[in-house]
Design a protein around this motif. Structure first.
Motif, PDB file in Angstrom:
ATOM      1  N   ILE A 137      -5.118 -13.324   4.621  1.00  0.00           N
ATOM      2  CA  ILE A 137      -3.881 -12.756   4.076  1.00  0.00           C
ATOM      3  C   ILE A 137      -2.726 -12.952   5.046  1.00  0.00           C
ATOM      4  CG2 ILE A 137      -2.735 -10.567   3.514  1.00  0.00           C
ATOM      5  CD1 ILE A 137      -5.397  -9.650   2.281  1.00  0.00           C
ATOM      6  N   LEU A 138      -2.976 -12.717   6.319  1.00  0.00           N
ATOM      7  CA  LEU A 138      -1.928 -12.884   7.327  1.00  0.00           C
ATOM      8  C   LEU A 138      -1.479 -14.340   7.414  1.00  0.00           C
ATOM      9  CD1 LEU A 138      -3.362 -10.584  10.141  1.00  0.00           C
ATOM     10  CD2 LEU A 138      -1.338 -10.133   8.757  1.00  0.00           C
ATOM     11  N   ASP A 139      -2.432 -15.249   7.387  1.00  0.00           N
ATOM     12  CA  ASP A 139      -2.099 -16.672   7.506  1.00  0.00           C
ATOM     13  C   ASP A 139      -1.338 -17.196   6.291  1.00  0.00           C
ATOM     14  OD1 ASP A 139      -3.244 -16.880  10.001  1.00  0.00           O
ATOM     15  OD2 ASP A 139      -5.194 -17.542   9.243  1.00  0.00           O
ATOM     16  N   ALA A 140      -1.572 -16.588   5.129  1.00  0.00           N
ATOM     17  CA  ALA A 140      -0.948 -17.072   3.895  1.00  0.00           C
ATOM     18  C   ALA A 140       0.380 -16.387   3.583  1.00  0.00           C
ATOM     19  CB  ALA A 140      -1.908 -16.877   2.722  1.00  0.00           C
ATOM     20  N   ALA A 141       0.794 -15.448   4.405  1.00  0.00           N
ATOM     21  CA  ALA A 141       2.001 -14.660   4.119  1.00  0.00           C
ATOM     22  C   ALA A 141       3.243 -15.537   4.007  1.00  0.00           C
ATOM     23  CB  ALA A 141       2.207 -13.616   5.211  1.00  0.00           C
ATOM     24  N   VAL A 142       4.061 -15.254   2.993  1.00  0.00           N
ATOM     25  CA  VAL A 142       5.326 -15.979   2.811  1.00  0.00           C
ATOM     26  C   VAL A 142       6.529 -15.052   2.954  1.00  0.00           C
ATOM     27  CG1 VAL A 142       4.300 -17.758   1.356  1.00  0.00           C
ATOM     28  CG2 VAL A 142       5.212 -15.683   0.299  1.00  0.00           C
ATOM     29  N   SER A 143       6.280 -13.744   2.974  1.00  0.00           N
ATOM     30  CA  SER A 143       7.346 -12.767   3.188  1.00  0.00           C
ATOM     31  C   SER A 143       6.699 -11.446   3.564  1.00  0.00           C
ATOM     32  CB  SER A 143       8.204 -12.582   1.928  1.00  0.00           C
ATOM     33  OG  SER A 143       7.476 -11.889   0.929  1.00  0.00           O
ATOM     34  N   ALA A 149       2.268  -6.109  -0.024  1.00  0.00           N
ATOM     35  CA  ALA A 149       1.615  -5.956  -1.327  1.00  0.00           C
ATOM     36  C   ALA A 149       0.173  -6.449  -1.277  1.00  0.00           C
ATOM     37  CB  ALA A 149       2.398  -6.719  -2.391  1.00  0.00           C
ATOM     38  N   SER A 150      -0.058  -7.556  -0.592  1.00  0.00           N
ATOM     39  CA  SER A 150      -1.417  -8.101  -0.482  1.00  0.00           C
ATOM     40  C   SER A 150      -2.324  -7.153   0.299  1.00  0.00           C
ATOM     41  CB  SER A 150      -1.381  -9.469   0.206  1.00  0.00           C
ATOM     42  OG  SER A 150      -0.685 -10.414  -0.576  1.00  0.00           O
ATOM     43  N   LEU A 151      -1.787  -6.550   1.349  1.00  0.00           N
ATOM     44  CA  LEU A 151      -2.573  -5.600   2.136  1.00  0.00           C
ATOM     45  C   LEU A 151      -2.897  -4.353   1.318  1.00  0.00           C
ATOM     46  CD1 LEU A 151      -0.720  -5.897   5.562  1.00  0.00           C
ATOM     47  CD2 LEU A 151      -3.041  -6.674   5.050  1.00  0.00           C
ATOM     48  N   ALA A 152      -1.948  -3.912   0.493  1.00  0.00           N
ATOM     49  CA  ALA A 152      -2.185  -2.739  -0.352  1.00  0.00           C
ATOM     50  C   ALA A 152      -3.298  -3.018  -1.360  1.00  0.00           C
ATOM     51  CB  ALA A 152      -0.899  -2.346  -1.072  1.00  0.00           C
ATOM     52  N   LYS A 153      -3.307  -4.218  -1.923  1.00  0.00           N
ATOM     53  CA  LYS A 153      -4.362  -4.584  -2.876  1.00  0.00           C
ATOM     54  C   LYS A 153      -5.724  -4.635  -2.189  1.00  0.00           C
ATOM     55  CE  LYS A 153      -1.415  -7.284  -6.001  1.00  0.00           C
ATOM     56  NZ  LYS A 153      -1.107  -8.645  -6.532  1.00  0.00           N
ATOM     57  N   LEU A 154      -5.746  -5.192  -0.986  1.00  0.00           N
ATOM     58  CA  LEU A 154      -7.003  -5.249  -0.237  1.00  0.00           C
ATOM     59  C   LEU A 154      -7.494  -3.838   0.081  1.00  0.00           C
ATOM     60  CD1 LEU A 154      -9.114  -7.019   1.241  1.00  0.00           C
ATOM     61  CD2 LEU A 154      -7.692  -6.792   3.295  1.00  0.00           C
ATOM     62  N   LEU A 172     -11.257   0.694   6.990  1.00  0.00           N
ATOM     63  CA  LEU A 172     -10.124   1.276   6.267  1.00  0.00           C
ATOM     64  C   LEU A 172      -8.968   1.585   7.221  1.00  0.00           C
ATOM     65  CD1 LEU A 172     -12.025   3.717   3.874  1.00  0.00           C
ATOM     66  CD2 LEU A 172     -10.963   1.527   3.286  1.00  0.00           C
ATOM     67  N   GLU A 173      -9.308   1.995   8.422  1.00  0.00           N
ATOM     68  CA  GLU A 173      -8.287   2.278   9.433  1.00  0.00           C
ATOM     69  C   GLU A 173      -7.520   1.007   9.792  1.00  0.00           C
ATOM     70  OE1 GLU A 173      -8.194   4.833  13.532  1.00  0.00           O
ATOM     71  OE2 GLU A 173      -9.771   3.320  13.362  1.00  0.00           O
ATOM     72  N   GLY A 174      -8.246  -0.083   9.993  1.00  0.00           N
ATOM     73  CA  GLY A 174      -7.597  -1.338  10.353  1.00  0.00           C
ATOM     74  C   GLY A 174      -6.643  -1.827   9.277  1.00  0.00           C
ATOM     75  N   ILE A 175      -7.064  -1.712   8.015  1.00  0.00           N
ATOM     76  CA  ILE A 175      -6.208  -2.163   6.910  1.00  0.00           C
ATOM     77  C   ILE A 175      -4.965  -1.288   6.809  1.00  0.00           C
ATOM     78  CG2 ILE A 175      -6.059  -2.552   4.428  1.00  0.00           C
ATOM     79  CD1 ILE A 175      -9.099  -3.020   4.430  1.00  0.00           C
ATOM     80  N   SER A 176      -5.137   0.020   6.957  1.00  0.00           N
ATOM     81  CA  SER A 176      -3.995   0.929   6.866  1.00  0.00           C
ATOM     82  C   SER A 176      -3.024   0.715   8.022  1.00  0.00           C
ATOM     83  CB  SER A 176      -4.487   2.384   6.846  1.00  0.00           C
ATOM     84  OG  SER A 176      -3.457   3.253   6.421  1.00  0.00           O
ATOM     85  N   PHE A 177      -3.550   0.490   9.217  1.00  0.00           N
ATOM     86  CA  PHE A 177      -2.693   0.180  10.366  1.00  0.00           C
ATOM     87  C   PHE A 177      -1.893  -1.092  10.093  1.00  0.00           C
ATOM     88  CE2 PHE A 177      -4.399   3.447  12.966  1.00  0.00           C
ATOM     89  CZ  PHE A 177      -3.690   3.484  14.161  1.00  0.00           C
ATOM     90  N   ALA A 178      -2.547  -2.081   9.490  1.00  0.00           N
ATOM     91  CA  ALA A 178      -1.863  -3.338   9.185  1.00  0.00           C
ATOM     92  C   ALA A 178      -0.718  -3.105   8.207  1.00  0.00           C
ATOM     93  CB  ALA A 178      -2.859  -4.340   8.604  1.00  0.00           C
TER      94      ALA A 178
END
Length: 242
Positions: A137-143, A149-154, A172-178
């Protein structure tokens, strides 16, 4: 007697203006921590189910505070976190510095799977797979909007599929921190406009690198590890608070 005003060591007005300005910025960032925490409590129903949400939101607010102190190293970041941002540690500052120096990844620009290799055996294949997905997700980010939004879906998917074991909560902690890191950094500004990386600006690439460091930091060293890793990473980037 002749006045010694000319040789006075009193601080210059400019110094005081700078000091007061920095104090105001730190005060605002502490306010940010409380606002982020409040937002966590009123998040969408799906994300509000994340038991790590409030901790992540508050921690990223503290990260903002430490960034504004201009700390750039583990030692300086931990000291600033305690002395200037009033974070309450559960152990002495020196012990925290020693612990983080030992566990934080040396190369915070490497893929998460590589940074977290030393602790991979703590996670199941499914759990560790989320870190691989975070990298993608991080590598594919365009904005930053799309990234958030992608992190929220994950996060929503992880909340549905993972349990609530210690390791599940770490994921879950790592995703929320992100997600909260992206929210914070999207409000920052770039110090120079330089475009590269297939049309994506250095600002976005910098956000991605900082977020990756934050995730690795929180997984390796807990909330304080995430805060300090983010502070260290942003010091190398062109991203600065607005």
């Amino acid at each position: 007697m002749e006045s010694n005003t000319k040789g006075s060591l009193s601080p210059k007005p400019r110094f005081w203006a700078h000091a007061l300005s920095r104090a105001a910025r730190i005060s605002r960032s502490l306010y940010t921590a409380s606002v982020f925490a409040a937002c966590a409590l009123t998040a969408t129903p799906a994300l509000a189910q994340n038991p790590m949400e409030e901790s992540a939101a508050r921690s990223i607010g503290y990260m903002d505070c430490v960034i504004r102190t201009e700390a750039t190293t583990i030692d300086a970041a931990v000291v600033a976190l305690v002395e200037k941002c009033h974070y309450k540690l559960d152990q002495p500052v020196a012990d925290t510095i020693a612990e983080l120096s030992a566990v934080l990844p040396l190369d915070d620009t490497a893929p998460l799977a590589e940074q977290l290799a030393p602790i991979k055996d703590r996670f199941s294949e499914e759990q560790f797979g989320y870190f691989v997905e975070l990298d993608a997700i991080l590598d594919a980010a365009v904005s930053t909007d799309e990234l958030g939004a992608s992190l929220a879906k994950l996060e929503e998917r992880a909340l549905k599929s993972l349990g609530r074991s210690k390791e599940d909560l770490k994921v879950l902690e790592g995703i929320s921190f992100a997600r909260y890191s992206v929210e914070l950094l999207s409000g920052y500004k770039e110090t120079e406009a330089v475009f590269q990386d297939k049309g994506c600006c250095r600002f976005l690439r910098g956000v991605v690198r900082v977020v990756r460091a934050v995730i690795a930091g929180v997984e390796s060293g807990g909330p304080v590890g995430g805060i300090v890793a983010g502070v260290k990473a942003i010091a190398r980037e062109i991203i600065r608070p607005g």
